[in-house]
Design a protein around this motif. Sequence first.
Motif, PDB file in Angstrom:
ATOM      1  N   LEU B  10       0.332  52.921  90.258  1.00  0.00           N
ATOM      2  CA  LEU B  10      -0.355  51.980  91.154  1.00  0.00           C
ATOM      3  C   LEU B  10       0.229  50.588  90.984  1.00  0.00           C
ATOM      4  O   LEU B  10       0.431  49.856  91.970  1.00  0.00           O
ATOM      5  N   ASP B  11       0.532  50.265  89.750  1.00  0.00           N
ATOM      6  CA  ASP B  11       1.161  48.991  89.451  1.00  0.00           C
ATOM      7  C   ASP B  11       2.498  48.868  90.203  1.00  0.00           C
ATOM      8  O   ASP B  11       2.780  47.851  90.845  1.00  0.00           O
ATOM      9  N   GLY B  12       3.298  49.934  90.128  1.00  0.00           N
ATOM     10  CA  GLY B  12       4.578  49.946  90.832  1.00  0.00           C
ATOM     11  C   GLY B  12       4.378  49.928  92.335  1.00  0.00           C
ATOM     12  O   GLY B  12       5.107  49.250  93.067  1.00  0.00           O
ATOM     13  N   PHE B  13       3.357  50.653  92.791  1.00  0.00           N
ATOM     14  CA  PHE B  13       3.122  50.728  94.231  1.00  0.00           C
ATOM     15  C   PHE B  13       2.707  49.370  94.783  1.00  0.00           C
ATOM     16  O   PHE B  13       3.052  49.024  95.918  1.00  0.00           O
ATOM     17  N   TRP B  14       1.994  48.618  93.980  1.00  0.00           N
ATOM     18  CA  TRP B  14       1.602  47.260  94.404  1.00  0.00           C
ATOM     19  C   TRP B  14       2.833  46.415  94.677  1.00  0.00           C
ATOM     20  O   TRP B  14       2.870  45.662  95.659  1.00  0.00           O
ATOM     21  N   GLU B  15       3.886  46.579  93.827  1.00  0.00           N
ATOM     22  CA  GLU B  15       5.137  45.853  94.068  1.00  0.00           C
ATOM     23  C   GLU B  15       5.785  46.314  95.375  1.00  0.00           C
ATOM     24  O   GLU B  15       6.266  45.496  96.162  1.00  0.00           O
ATOM     25  N   SER B  16       5.797  47.635  95.602  1.00  0.00           N
ATOM     26  CA  SER B  16       6.362  48.162  96.858  1.00  0.00           C
ATOM     27  C   SER B  16       5.599  47.598  98.052  1.00  0.00           C
ATOM     28  O   SER B  16       6.184  47.228  99.072  1.00  0.00           O
ATOM     29  N   LEU B  17       4.269  47.539  97.905  1.00  0.00           N
ATOM     30  CA  LEU B  17       3.407  47.064  98.985  1.00  0.00           C
ATOM     31  C   LEU B  17       3.696  45.595  99.309  1.00  0.00           C
ATOM     32  O   LEU B  17       3.694  45.198 100.475  1.00  0.00           O
ATOM     33  N   LYS B  18       3.975  44.813  98.247  1.00  0.00           N
ATOM     34  CA  LYS B  18       4.284  43.393  98.470  1.00  0.00           C
ATOM     35  C   LYS B  18       5.565  43.257  99.293  1.00  0.00           C
ATOM     36  O   LYS B  18       5.640  42.450 100.224  1.00  0.00           O
ATOM     37  N   PHE B  20       6.749  45.450 101.328  1.00  0.00           N
ATOM     38  CA  PHE B  20       6.403  45.942 102.667  1.00  0.00           C
ATOM     39  C   PHE B  20       5.718  44.854 103.496  1.00  0.00           C
ATOM     40  O   PHE B  20       6.141  44.532 104.604  1.00  0.00           O
ATOM     41  N   LEU B  21       4.660  44.268 102.937  1.00  0.00           N
ATOM     42  CA  LEU B  21       3.865  43.305 103.703  1.00  0.00           C
ATOM     43  C   LEU B  21       4.639  42.023 103.993  1.00  0.00           C
ATOM     44  O   LEU B  21       4.613  41.506 105.120  1.00  0.00           O
ATOM     45  N   LEU B  22       5.365  41.519 102.985  1.00  0.00           N
ATOM     46  CA  LEU B  22       6.121  40.283 103.206  1.00  0.00           C
ATOM     47  C   LEU B  22       7.252  40.514 104.207  1.00  0.00           C
ATOM     48  O   LEU B  22       7.535  39.656 105.042  1.00  0.00           O
ATOM     49  N   THR B  23       7.891  41.677 104.127  1.00  0.00           N
ATOM     50  CA  THR B  23       8.958  41.975 105.088  1.00  0.00           C
ATOM     51  C   THR B  23       8.408  41.964 106.503  1.00  0.00           C
ATOM     52  O   THR B  23       8.987  41.353 107.409  1.00  0.00           O
ATOM     53  N   LEU B  24       7.255  42.614 106.702  1.00  0.00           N
ATOM     54  CA  LEU B  24       6.659  42.632 108.040  1.00  0.00           C
ATOM     55  C   LEU B  24       6.320  41.215 108.493  1.00  0.00           C
ATOM     56  O   LEU B  24       6.608  40.829 109.627  1.00  0.00           O
ATOM     57  N   ALA B  25       5.704  40.443 107.594  1.00  0.00           N
ATOM     58  CA  ALA B  25       5.261  39.085 107.952  1.00  0.00           C
ATOM     59  C   ALA B  25       6.428  38.230 108.427  1.00  0.00           C
ATOM     60  O   ALA B  25       6.287  37.433 109.350  1.00  0.00           O
ATOM     61  N   PHE B  26       7.605  38.416 107.821  1.00  0.00           N
ATOM     62  CA  PHE B  26       8.759  37.601 108.226  1.00  0.00           C
ATOM     63  C   PHE B  26       9.557  38.239 109.359  1.00  0.00           C
ATOM     64  O   PHE B  26      10.035  37.555 110.247  1.00  0.00           O
ATOM     65  N   SER B  27       9.728  39.556 109.318  1.00  0.00           N
ATOM     66  CA  SER B  27      10.661  40.162 110.272  1.00  0.00           C
ATOM     67  C   SER B  27      10.059  40.334 111.668  1.00  0.00           C
ATOM     68  O   SER B  27      10.797  40.317 112.650  1.00  0.00           O
ATOM     69  N   LEU B  28       8.741  40.470 111.771  1.00  0.00           N
ATOM     70  CA  LEU B  28       8.160  40.640 113.114  1.00  0.00           C
ATOM     71  C   LEU B  28       8.413  39.413 113.993  1.00  0.00           C
ATOM     72  O   LEU B  28       8.942  39.562 115.098  1.00  0.00           O
ATOM     73  N   PRO B  29       8.085  38.182 113.529  1.00  0.00           N
ATOM     74  CA  PRO B  29       8.434  37.004 114.348  1.00  0.00           C
ATOM     75  C   PRO B  29       9.938  36.736 114.404  1.00  0.00           C
ATOM     76  O   PRO B  29      10.468  36.395 115.468  1.00  0.00           O
ATOM     77  N   LEU B  30      10.636  36.929 113.273  1.00  0.00           N
ATOM     78  CA  LEU B  30      12.083  36.676 113.266  1.00  0.00           C
ATOM     79  C   LEU B  30      12.792  37.592 114.265  1.00  0.00           C
ATOM     80  O   LEU B  30      13.749  37.186 114.934  1.00  0.00           O
ATOM     81  N   GLY B  31      12.295  38.819 114.383  1.00  0.00           N
ATOM     82  CA  GLY B  31      12.875  39.771 115.332  1.00  0.00           C
ATOM     83  C   GLY B  31      12.803  39.251 116.759  1.00  0.00           C
ATOM     84  O   GLY B  31      13.722  39.448 117.549  1.00  0.00           O
ATOM     85  N   LEU B  32      11.706  38.554 117.078  1.00  0.00           N
ATOM     86  CA  LEU B  32      11.547  38.015 118.431  1.00  0.00           C
ATOM     87  C   LEU B  32      12.588  36.923 118.691  1.00  0.00           C
ATOM     88  O   LEU B  32      13.171  36.847 119.778  1.00  0.00           O
ATOM     89  N   LEU B 152      10.143  51.581 106.908  1.00  0.00           N
ATOM     90  CA  LEU B 152      10.126  50.442 105.987  1.00  0.00           C
ATOM     91  C   LEU B 152       9.381  50.771 104.693  1.00  0.00           C
ATOM     92  O   LEU B 152       9.826  50.403 103.601  1.00  0.00           O
ATOM     93  N   VAL B 153       8.271  51.487 104.824  1.00  0.00           N
ATOM     94  CA  VAL B 153       7.504  51.856 103.625  1.00  0.00           C
ATOM     95  C   VAL B 153       8.428  52.565 102.634  1.00  0.00           C
ATOM     96  O   VAL B 153       8.460  52.253 101.438  1.00  0.00           O
ATOM     97  N   LYS B 154       9.221  53.498 103.135  1.00  0.00           N
ATOM     98  CA  LYS B 154      10.097  54.282 102.255  1.00  0.00           C
ATOM     99  C   LYS B 154      11.309  53.474 101.795  1.00  0.00           C
ATOM    100  O   LYS B 154      11.786  53.632 100.676  1.00  0.00           O
ATOM    101  N   ASP B 155      11.788  52.574 102.674  1.00  0.00           N
ATOM    102  CA  ASP B 155      12.957  51.756 102.313  1.00  0.00           C
ATOM    103  C   ASP B 155      12.670  50.797 101.159  1.00  0.00           C
ATOM    104  O   ASP B 155      13.618  50.352 100.494  1.00  0.00           O
ATOM    105  N   THR B 156      11.402  50.470 100.929  1.00  0.00           N
ATOM    106  CA  THR B 156      11.107  49.522  99.836  1.00  0.00           C
ATOM    107  C   THR B 156      11.669  50.031  98.511  1.00  0.00           C
ATOM    108  O   THR B 156      11.947  49.254  97.610  1.00  0.00           O
TER     109      THR B 156
END
Lengths: 250, 213
Positions: B10-18, B20-32, B152-156
């Motif tokens: 779970l500890d490791g998954f939390w890092e993966s999740l971070k 994931f979430l930060l990538t989405l937060a930046f890449s969704l607007p940057l993609g536009l 993306l989830v798996k690419d983390t």
Amino acid sequence: MALLEVKNIKKSFGKTEVLKGVSFTLEKGQVLAIIGSSGSGKTTLLRSLNFLETPDEGEILVGGKQLFSAGVKYTDDQVRENRLHFGLVFQNFNLFPHYNVLENITLAPNLLNIASPEENKVTAMHLLEQVGLADRANAYPYQLSGGQQQRVAIARAWAMHPEVLCFDEPTSALDPELTGEVLRVIKGLKGEDRTMIVVTHEMDFAKSVADVIIYMADGVIEEMGTPEEVFDHPKSEKTRAFLQGFHESY
Amino acid sequence: MFIPVTLQLLDGFWESLKVFLLTLAFSLPLGLIVCFGSMSKFSPLKALIKCFVWVIRGTPLMLQLIIIFYGPGLLFDLPAMPRFTATIVAFAINYACYFSEIYRGGIESIAKGQYEAGQVLGLTKGQIFFKIVLPQVIKRIMAPMSNEVITLVKDTSLARIISVYEIIWAGESFIKKGLLWPLFYTGAFYLLFNGGLTLLFGYIEKKLNYYRG
């Protein structure tokens, strides 16, 4: 003074000259019907008036004010403001599918702060009553027939109070049994002292609703006059042939 | 052993999740923004962006991670970014390029008449885009977007190539202790999380089904 003055409009697409110098004037409250075979430049003329096409030559004046003169560079904001003098109802309605009927009508008035959202809504409901669709205010475009969609599109254009309301073959995309309801609505607008330009293939409608008829052929105004003059006593050979063709095909 | 292993994963998954979430937060607007560049009428900019998208989509994300983390130091003698920051930069750029192509497909699928209807009503370009075009684009791109997001989830898991701790690393660390099953167990985390995302996307698609067209 004429409300609308169109002077020597020319427009080419590549090597094809679609408008070869079109000039006319229109008085306030008059209805102009433009007839002519496809490819004669009717739609391009209408799109030029709404600044969807930029003519290569010519001038457009509304109420004596020059809105367009070929060669002058206009900013996006100027074009946008000039467009507000005109409204356009499209052949294919072009309603916004993700908004319901009421939202389609109030979108532009709300975004451009024509009045408060409450007032815009009241105006829109009033317009919907006039086009006979007040009970469908919450419907989405896909739930309406083509005729109903076109009536919503008319209300949407009208909500911006354009000085000249243009119709680009408003019934051409409709099943024959649905054209009547749309034509009746347009006829109803005439009583409101609106200035309108209707590009149409509906000769009977043009005859009964228009004050002025323009027959266009090959990018020029071949004949212009009252319905009686154009339909009953056409001067030009081309006009005669066109009207003759129409009688034969029906 | 099950509870401590789960906690560590779970500890490791939390890092993966971070990631994931930060990538989405930046890449969704940057993609536009990338998308606007690739549709620009100014052809040098358009060519430049198209070329950039080609490079990013044409090379492995793993290689991009390595270059972004080690490149500045090796080439220009600059101090390296923190590993986690380098990961987010590489992922955000990579995913922005994929999203930009999905956006472009969606935007180009909107009929010209929709723009013209907005124009003749006197709306500004911004109003036409955000009030008329974009809402319709969002509905149309939902299916390809859900595909990318699940990828993306798996690419983390690639982040560990520059030694960023994440769940696969956490699972693998048990091998030294003679335990193989925690590595397989990490798969359950991915599966569960992607199952949740699939449900979420299904729900959004259903929500957007209130209109057709």
